[in-house]
Design a protein around this motif. Structure first.
Motif, mmCIF file in Angstrom:
data_model
loop_
_atom_site.group_PDB
_atom_site.id
_atom_site.type_symbol
_atom_site.label_atom_id
_atom_site.label_comp_id
_atom_site.label_asym_id
_atom_site.label_seq_id
_atom_site.Cartn_x
_atom_site.Cartn_y
_atom_site.Cartn_z
ATOM 1 N N SER A 196 -59.471 -13.362 -76.660
ATOM 2 C CA SER A 196 -59.088 -14.404 -77.597
ATOM 3 C C SER A 196 -57.802 -15.092 -77.187
ATOM 4 C CB SER A 196 -58.908 -13.796 -78.992
ATOM 5 O OG SER A 196 -60.042 -13.038 -79.365
ATOM 6 N N VAL A 197 -57.724 -16.401 -77.444
ATOM 7 C CA VAL A 197 -56.518 -17.184 -77.227
ATOM 8 C C VAL A 197 -56.283 -18.027 -78.474
ATOM 9 C CG1 VAL A 197 -55.361 -18.907 -75.835
ATOM 10 C CG2 VAL A 197 -56.894 -17.258 -74.737
ATOM 11 N N GLU A 198 -55.168 -17.794 -79.162
ATOM 12 C CA GLU A 198 -54.856 -18.522 -80.384
ATOM 13 C C GLU A 198 -54.026 -19.762 -80.078
ATOM 14 O OE1 GLU A 198 -54.574 -14.033 -81.276
ATOM 15 O OE2 GLU A 198 -53.922 -15.434 -79.715
ATOM 16 N N SER A 199 -54.150 -20.762 -80.949
ATOM 17 C CA SER A 199 -53.354 -21.974 -80.846
ATOM 18 C C SER A 199 -53.278 -22.631 -82.213
ATOM 19 C CB SER A 199 -53.953 -22.938 -79.824
ATOM 20 O OG SER A 199 -55.242 -23.357 -80.241
ATOM 21 N N GLY A 200 -52.399 -23.615 -82.327
ATOM 22 C CA GLY A 200 -52.318 -24.388 -83.556
ATOM 23 C C GLY A 200 -51.137 -24.067 -84.438
ATOM 24 N N GLY A 201 -50.350 -23.078 -84.055
ATOM 25 C CA GLY A 201 -49.184 -22.747 -84.852
ATOM 26 C C GLY A 201 -48.103 -23.799 -84.724
ATOM 27 N N GLY A 202 -47.058 -23.647 -85.514
ATOM 28 C CA GLY A 202 -45.948 -24.587 -85.466
ATOM 29 C C GLY A 202 -45.035 -24.440 -86.657
#
Length: 127
Positions: A4-10
């Motif tokens: 898994s690779v997460e993204s979209g945080g900020g």
């Protein structure tokens, strides 16, 4: 195997929204339940939401019910976490992970029953 690779945080202000994405690899993605967890600084990793292998069942921790929505797109091998009405207490590193094979309701909330963790994505909610 599913990685898994997460993204979209900020960084977002309280009351705002973010959509996290988890891109998974592996030919068998569609056979597994998937979960989102989070870990705030100095705290243990905790369950946030899970979705069954066929997308028909979902489960949320009480603190995010009505604000967060988990979904999956097997064609894209992706899992999403739509987060609305964010609050400072939602600040954490968010992780996705693979759950049980052909797992549906009741979905596990135990970190020990999830595998193939991603590196996480930081979500910071300012007040």
């Amino acid at each position: 195997q599913v990685q898994s690779v997460e993204s979209g945080g900020g960084l977002v202000q309280a009351g705002g929204s973010l959509r996290l994405s988890c891109a998974a690899s592996g030919r068998t993605f569609s056979r597994y339940a998937m979960g989102w967890f989070r870990q705030a600084s100095g705290k243990e990793r905790e369950f946030v939401a899970a979705i069954g292998w066929d997308g028909r069942s979902t489960y949320y921790t009480d603190s995010v019910k009505g604000r967060f929505t988990i979904s999956r797109d097997d064609a894209k091998k992706a899992v999403y976490l739509q987060m609305n009405s964010l609050a400072p207490e939602d600040t954490a590193v968010y992780y996705c992970a693979r759950g049980g094979l052909y797992s549906g309701a009741p979905l596990s909330t135990r970190t020990s029953e999830y595998f193939m963790w991603g590196q996480g994505t930081q979500v910071t909610v300012s007040s």
